[in-house]
Design a protein around this motif. Structure first.
Motif, PDB file in Angstrom:
ATOM      1  N   ARG A   4      65.189 -18.106  26.542  1.00 17.48           N
ATOM      2  CA  ARG A   4      64.242 -17.365  27.374  1.00 17.48           C
ATOM      3  C   ARG A   4      62.923 -17.251  26.638  1.00 17.48           C
ATOM      4  N   SER A  62      68.243 -15.263  24.500  1.00 18.82           N
ATOM      5  CA  SER A  62      68.768 -14.893  25.815  1.00 18.82           C
ATOM      6  C   SER A  62      67.820 -13.897  26.475  1.00 18.82           C
ATOM      7  N   VAL A  63      68.025 -13.693  27.772  1.00 23.91           N
ATOM      8  CA  VAL A  63      67.235 -12.693  28.476  1.00 23.91           C
ATOM      9  C   VAL A  63      67.559 -11.304  27.928  1.00 23.91           C
ATOM     10  N   GLU A  64      68.818 -11.099  27.536  1.00 23.91           N
ATOM     11  CA  GLU A  64      69.194  -9.795  26.982  1.00 23.91           C
ATOM     12  C   GLU A  64      68.448  -9.522  25.681  1.00 23.91           C
ATOM     13  N   ALA A  65      68.314 -10.546  24.840  1.00 26.06           N
ATOM     14  CA  ALA A  65      67.580 -10.378  23.579  1.00 26.06           C
ATOM     15  C   ALA A  65      66.111 -10.101  23.846  1.00 26.06           C
ATOM     16  N   ARG A  67      64.772  -8.727  26.582  1.00 29.31           N
ATOM     17  CA  ARG A  67      64.640  -7.375  27.146  1.00 29.31           C
ATOM     18  C   ARG A  67      64.885  -6.299  26.089  1.00 29.31           C
ATOM     19  N   ALA A  68      65.859  -6.525  25.213  1.00 26.47           N
ATOM     20  CA  ALA A  68      66.145  -5.546  24.151  1.00 26.47           C
ATOM     21  C   ALA A  68      64.942  -5.405  23.230  1.00 26.47           C
ATOM     22  N   TRP A  69      64.309  -6.525  22.865  1.00 24.73           N
ATOM     23  CA  TRP A  69      63.100  -6.455  22.024  1.00 24.73           C
ATOM     24  C   TRP A  69      62.005  -5.679  22.743  1.00 24.73           C
ATOM     25  N   TYR A  70      61.749  -6.015  24.009  1.00 25.07           N
ATOM     26  CA  TYR A  70      60.662  -5.385  24.747  1.00 25.07           C
ATOM     27  C   TYR A  70      60.885  -3.876  24.900  1.00 25.07           C
ATOM     28  N   SER A  72      62.659  -2.032  22.773  1.00 25.81           N
ATOM     29  CA  SER A  72      62.986  -1.408  21.488  1.00 25.81           C
ATOM     30  C   SER A  72      61.945  -0.366  21.072  1.00 25.81           C
TER      31      SER A  72
END
Length: 103
Positions: A4, A62-65, A67-70, A72
């Motif tokens: 992503r 991944s999209v999860e990674a 989104r998690a960064w954004y 955080s």
């Protein structure tokens, strides 16, 4: 699963504020597993209108990674600096995986 990409286009109002954002965002990107693929102040526009003075492309597993960064806490502090210094558009897009033969 395709990687992503987070693409940010920034219309900079406060260059010093964006410098502070860059210093604050870097560690959060490393913690979040981002690879910075491109940062360009003068993209070569082939069609239409392009928003902003600078474009950045970040790669995530991944999209999860992404989104998690954004979302955080670490990036949240940096994001506040960017939001004060620039008008930004941000999107997550999927990498392309060609279809497999015979599938």
């Amino acid at each position: 699963m395709p990687k992503r990409y987070v693409i940010l286009t920034e219309s900079i109002k406060d260059p010093a504020g964006m410098d502070a954002y860059g210093r604050a965002a870097g560690p959060s990107m490393a913690e979040g597993g981002a690879s910075v693929l491109a940062v360009d102040g003068q993209p070569d526009v082939l069609e239409g209108e392009w928003h902003g003075d600078r474009t950045a492309v970040l790669e995530f597993e991944s999209v999860e990674a992404a989104r998690a960064w954004y979302a955080s806490e670490a990036y949240g502090r940096a994001k506040a600096l960017r939001q004060a210094a620039a008008d930004t558009n941000a999107v997550i897009v999927a990498g392309f995986e060609p279809p497999t033969r015979g599938a």
